[in-house]
Scaffold this active site. Structure first.
Site, PDB file in Angstrom:
ATOM      1  N   CYS A  78      34.472 -18.314 -10.843  1.00  0.00           N
ATOM      2  CA  CYS A  78      35.865 -18.469 -11.228  1.00  0.00           C
ATOM      3  C   CYS A  78      35.467 -18.934 -12.354  1.00  0.00           C
ATOM      4  O   CYS A  78      35.812 -20.747 -12.394  1.00  0.00           O
ATOM      5  CB  CYS A  78      36.360 -18.605  -9.699  1.00  0.00           C
ATOM      6  SG  CYS A  78      36.710 -17.002  -9.057  1.00  0.00           S
ATOM      7  N   HIS A  79      36.810 -18.911 -13.155  1.00  0.00           N
ATOM      8  CA  HIS A  79      37.389 -19.783 -14.433  1.00  0.00           C
ATOM      9  C   HIS A  79      38.351 -20.878 -13.212  1.00  0.00           C
ATOM     10  O   HIS A  79      39.251 -20.190 -12.197  1.00  0.00           O
ATOM     11  CB  HIS A  79      37.886 -18.858 -15.018  1.00  0.00           C
ATOM     12  CG  HIS A  79      37.454 -18.105 -16.171  1.00  0.00           C
ATOM     13  ND1 HIS A  79      36.937 -16.897 -15.777  1.00  0.00           N
ATOM     14  CD2 HIS A  79      36.649 -18.490 -17.491  1.00  0.00           C
ATOM     15  CE1 HIS A  79      36.742 -16.846 -16.763  1.00  0.00           C
ATOM     16  NE2 HIS A  79      36.425 -16.918 -17.751  1.00  0.00           N
ATOM     17  N   MET A 114      40.890 -13.931  -6.876  1.00  0.00           N
ATOM     18  CA  MET A 114      40.249 -14.239  -6.450  1.00  0.00           C
ATOM     19  C   MET A 114      41.537 -15.463  -5.499  1.00  0.00           C
ATOM     20  O   MET A 114      41.202 -15.973  -4.343  1.00  0.00           O
ATOM     21  CB  MET A 114      38.856 -15.918  -6.641  1.00  0.00           C
ATOM     22  CG  MET A 114      38.746 -13.978  -7.311  1.00  0.00           C
ATOM     23  SD  MET A 114      37.936 -13.050  -5.507  1.00  0.00           S
ATOM     24  CE  MET A 114      36.985 -14.686  -4.675  1.00  0.00           C
ATOM     25  N   GLU A 115      42.456 -16.725  -6.704  1.00  0.00           N
ATOM     26  CA  GLU A 115      42.938 -17.240  -6.013  1.00  0.00           C
ATOM     27  C   GLU A 115      43.648 -17.066  -4.604  1.00  0.00           C
ATOM     28  O   GLU A 115      44.529 -17.687  -4.060  1.00  0.00           O
ATOM     29  CB  GLU A 115      44.028 -18.326  -7.492  1.00  0.00           C
ATOM     30  CG  GLU A 115      43.398 -18.736  -7.892  1.00  0.00           C
ATOM     31  CD  GLU A 115      42.086 -17.797  -8.792  1.00  0.00           C
ATOM     32  OE1 GLU A 115      41.421 -18.762  -9.408  1.00  0.00           O
ATOM     33  OE2 GLU A 115      42.434 -17.024  -9.059  1.00  0.00           O
ATOM     34  N   ASP A 129      41.653 -23.332  13.180  1.00  0.00           N
ATOM     35  CA  ASP A 129      41.379 -24.546  13.419  1.00  0.00           C
ATOM     36  C   ASP A 129      42.620 -25.162  14.761  1.00  0.00           C
ATOM     37  O   ASP A 129      41.838 -25.854  15.324  1.00  0.00           O
ATOM     38  CB  ASP A 129      41.204 -25.195  12.322  1.00  0.00           C
ATOM     39  CG  ASP A 129      40.193 -26.621  12.286  1.00  0.00           C
ATOM     40  OD1 ASP A 129      39.718 -26.910  12.981  1.00  0.00           O
ATOM     41  OD2 ASP A 129      41.400 -27.670  12.292  1.00  0.00           O
TER      42      ASP A 129
END
Length: 158
Positions: A78-79, A114-115, A129
């Site tokens: 990824c950039h 992707m972000e 969590d």
């Protein structure tokens, strides 16, 4: 050899060269779904879960935004991008599932799918969590791209 964008013509992994691409406004929205069992849902007040560590959903929002900003460090090809904005919205649906929507935007030569996917995923993992002390029956059901605009083609999931 391949139509995968991250493989060169000999099949070796490569970062996509975006130097010739046009700068456009790009946006992507991804969604993660989290099933919470009744023992967790019983702790819900005013649309959030409060713990000694703080508000579960608010901390998940912060974690998701931080992760989206670090996507280039997490996904090898990824950039690294300086996002213009990242917004995470967390709601409960009628099936008592947590719906996490992450929208990332940028004006750049490459997209932000992707972000958005990383932001939604890390927000979901943060909820897991923070609630696992109540139950290990929490299930992160899915993470998917909902919509993207800008670049070669737009996409919108039906």
């Amino acid at each position: 050899m391949s139509e995968f964008s991250h493989l060169d013509n000999t099949g070796k992994a490569t970062m996509v060269d975006v130097s010739e691409k046009t700068i456009t406004r790009r946006s992507a929205t991804a969604r993660s779904m989290v099933y919470l069992p009744n023992e967790v849902l019983k702790q819900l007040t005013n649309g959030d879960l409060q713990t000694k560590k703080g508000s579960v959903f608010q901390i998940a929002i912060i974690a998701g935004i931080m992760a989206a900003k670090k996507t280039g460090d997490l996904i090898p090809l990824c950039h690294p991008l300086g996002l213009d904005n990242c917004k995470i919205d967390i709601q409960l649906n009628d099936d008592q599932e947590v719906v996490i929507d992450c929208t990332a935007t940028i004006t750049a030569k490459t997209g932000v799918e992707m972000e958005a996917l990383v932001g939604a995923s890390i927000a979901a993992l943060t909820i897991y969590d923070m609630c696992k002390a109540l139950s290990h029956d929490i299930v992160i059901k899915e993470t998917k791209l909902i919509e993207k605009t800008g670049g070669k083609r737009d996409f919108k999931r039906a």
